[in-house]
Design a protein around this motif. Structure first.
Motif, PDB file in Angstrom:
ATOM      1  N   LEU A  35       7.498   4.049   3.885  1.00 41.28           N
ATOM      2  CA  LEU A  35       6.100   4.365   2.877  1.00 41.28           C
ATOM      3  C   LEU A  35       5.096   5.234   3.438  1.00 41.28           C
ATOM      4  O   LEU A  35       4.562   5.851   2.349  1.00 41.28           O
ATOM      5  CB  LEU A  35       5.818   2.667   2.832  1.00 41.28           C
ATOM      6  CG  LEU A  35       6.477   1.757   1.959  1.00 41.28           C
ATOM      7  CD1 LEU A  35       4.908   1.068   1.805  1.00 41.28           C
ATOM      8  CD2 LEU A  35       7.015   2.242   0.729  1.00 41.28           C
TER       9      LEU A  35
ATOM     10  N   TRP B 135      12.540   2.436  -1.577  1.00 40.28           N
ATOM     11  CA  TRP B 135      12.535   1.596  -0.266  1.00 40.28           C
ATOM     12  C   TRP B 135      12.530   0.651   0.084  1.00 40.28           C
ATOM     13  O   TRP B 135      12.924  -0.052   0.658  1.00 40.28           O
ATOM     14  CB  TRP B 135      10.765   2.055   0.132  1.00 40.28           C
ATOM     15  CG  TRP B 135       9.968   1.291   1.198  1.00 40.28           C
ATOM     16  CD1 TRP B 135       9.692   1.422   2.211  1.00 40.28           C
ATOM     17  CD2 TRP B 135       9.596   0.005   1.501  1.00 40.28           C
ATOM     18  NE1 TRP B 135       9.952   0.694   2.937  1.00 40.28           N
ATOM     19  CE2 TRP B 135       8.576   0.081   1.697  1.00 40.28           C
ATOM     20  CE3 TRP B 135       8.802  -0.719  -0.419  1.00 40.28           C
ATOM     21  CZ2 TRP B 135       8.554  -1.478   2.226  1.00 40.28           C
ATOM     22  CZ3 TRP B 135       8.605  -1.629   0.123  1.00 40.28           C
ATOM     23  CH2 TRP B 135       8.040  -2.140   1.155  1.00 40.28           C
TER      24      TRP B 135
ATOM     25  N   ASP C 184       5.960  -0.103   7.741  1.00 39.13           N
ATOM     26  CA  ASP C 184       6.619  -0.665   6.364  1.00 39.13           C
ATOM     27  C   ASP C 184       6.751  -2.565   6.440  1.00 39.13           C
ATOM     28  O   ASP C 184       6.945  -3.350   6.489  1.00 39.13           O
ATOM     29  CB  ASP C 184       7.983  -0.511   7.005  1.00 39.13           C
ATOM     30  CG  ASP C 184       7.689   1.339   6.328  1.00 39.13           C
ATOM     31  OD1 ASP C 184       7.859   1.259   4.924  1.00 39.13           O
ATOM     32  OD2 ASP C 184       7.779   2.281   7.531  1.00 39.13           O
TER      33      ASP C 184
ATOM     34  N   VAL D  56      -1.719   3.673   4.877  1.00 44.30           N
ATOM     35  CA  VAL D  56      -0.593   2.492   4.020  1.00 44.30           C
ATOM     36  C   VAL D  56      -0.570   1.134   4.217  1.00 44.30           C
ATOM     37  O   VAL D  56      -1.396   0.422   3.671  1.00 44.30           O
ATOM     38  CB  VAL D  56       0.770   3.402   4.356  1.00 44.30           C
ATOM     39  CG1 VAL D  56       1.404   2.336   3.861  1.00 44.30           C
ATOM     40  CG2 VAL D  56       0.832   4.394   2.921  1.00 44.30           C
TER      41      VAL D  56
ATOM     42  N   SER E 285       4.692   8.920  -2.000  1.00 44.42           N
ATOM     43  CA  SER E 285       5.241   9.338  -0.781  1.00 44.42           C
ATOM     44  C   SER E 285       6.755   9.774  -0.964  1.00 44.42           C
ATOM     45  O   SER E 285       7.222   9.537  -1.866  1.00 44.42           O
ATOM     46  CB  SER E 285       5.087   7.724   0.032  1.00 44.42           C
ATOM     47  OG  SER E 285       6.083   8.228   0.406  1.00 44.42           O
TER      48      SER E 285
ATOM     49  N   LEU F 281       1.776   4.385  -4.156  1.00 43.70           N
ATOM     50  CA  LEU F 281       2.704   4.679  -3.108  1.00 43.70           C
ATOM     51  C   LEU F 281       3.855   4.908  -3.617  1.00 43.70           C
ATOM     52  O   LEU F 281       4.693   6.232  -2.608  1.00 43.70           O
ATOM     53  CB  LEU F 281       2.869   3.486  -2.851  1.00 43.70           C
ATOM     54  CG  LEU F 281       2.007   2.047  -2.209  1.00 43.70           C
ATOM     55  CD1 LEU F 281       2.778   0.283  -2.273  1.00 43.70           C
ATOM     56  CD2 LEU F 281       1.657   2.664  -0.670  1.00 43.70           C
TER      57      LEU F 281
ATOM     58  N   LEU G 172       9.529   3.709  -4.322  1.00 43.05           N
ATOM     59  CA  LEU G 172       8.755   2.042  -4.225  1.00 43.05           C
ATOM     60  C   LEU G 172      10.519   1.487  -3.932  1.00 43.05           C
ATOM     61  O   LEU G 172      10.569   0.647  -3.290  1.00 43.05           O
ATOM     62  CB  LEU G 172       7.888   1.124  -4.715  1.00 43.05           C
ATOM     63  CG  LEU G 172       6.859   0.886  -3.975  1.00 43.05           C
ATOM     64  CD1 LEU G 172       6.039   0.803  -2.713  1.00 43.05           C
ATOM     65  CD2 LEU G 172       5.615   0.382  -5.006  1.00 43.05           C
TER      66      LEU G 172
END
Ligand SMILES: N[C@@H](CCC(=O)N[C@@H](CS)C(=O)NCC(=O)O)C(=O)O
Length: 222
Positions: free
Chosen positions: A168, A207, A178, A117, A163, A160, A204
């Motif tokens: 992340l 997050w 992150d 990531v 995940s 992403l 996402l």
């Protein structure tokens, strides 16, 4: 937790200053997403630091800055006799050199996910989310170029969103990935594309709602 060097330290010509006093020094502008990433990492580790303000976009760049950052990019970093540049290297050093919550898991797959990531942030998020969509906002770049950035930004979103979260790289607490992602997502959040890419209810989007509220993160976002 962190302070900012006052006026004398902000002149590009007056040298890197003294970093022998203990606290690490971050060189760069507080608005830079990469400078923010390193400062977030330091704060998450509970490490006090000083910001020595340098605008790496200003020309000419000071010789002393090119000595600690040979490609002229911010941030650069000093801790005692240690001098580093490149955010991921700085964050890895901070993680290993200081106590505090780990920014990279010990298990092989967990660490690999974090590095994946983090690499995507450098290779995809910075050029397309930040340099492309954010810097091209309000018609500042040609429509054809913006369409290419938008397509790449959506591909990154899809990758992403694979995940399982909550962070992340599927870590239980914020990781090095992150640290890099939060400032870049913060640029996106200000744009119409942000509503799509960080949509509430998606991995996402969930997050982003969590990471932006963490005080050690929030205090460094522009
Ligand atoms: N890969 C570098 C990227 C750093 C970077 O691109 N910094 C930008 C500001 S966000 C910069 O210093 N640009 C100045 C320039 O290119 O002249 C890192 O991770 O530190």
């Amino acid at each position: 937790m962190s302070g900012s060097d006052p006026a004398p330290g902000s002149s590009p010509d007056d040298g890197p200053g003294d970093s022998s006093g203990g606290d690490p020094v971050v060189y760069g502008a507080p608005s830079s997403v990469y400078v923010q990433a390193v400062r977030i990492g330091l704060s998450l580790k509970g490490v006090a630091h000083r910001l020595h303000e340098v605008d790496a976009f200003a020309r000419p760049q000071a010789e002393w800055f090119r000595e600690i950052s040979p490609f002229g990019k911010m941030p650069a970093f000093r801790h005692g006799t240690v001098t580093l540049y490149e955010s991921r290297a700085i964050l890895a050093y901070v993680d290993a050199a200081f106590a505090g919550p780990p920014l990279v898991p010990e298990d092989a797959l967990g660490a690999a996910r974090v590095h994946l990531v983090a690499a995507l942030m450098d290779a995809q998020a910075y050029p397309h989310w930040v340099w492309g969509l954010y810097m091209g906002r309000d018609g500042r770049k040609p429509a054809g170029e913006m369409a290419r950035h938008r397509a790449a930004a959506l591909t990154l979103r899809d990758a992403l969103n694979d995940s399982a979260g909550p962070f992340l790289a599927e870590t239980a607490a914020p990781s090095l990935a992150d640290c890099l992602a939060a400032p870049m997502a913060n640029c996106l959040a200000a744009l119409p594309e942000g509503a799509e890419i960080l949509a509430p209810g998606t991995p996402l989007g969930r997050w982003w709602q969590i990471i932006r509220e963490i005080p050690e993160v929030a205090r460094h976002l522009d």
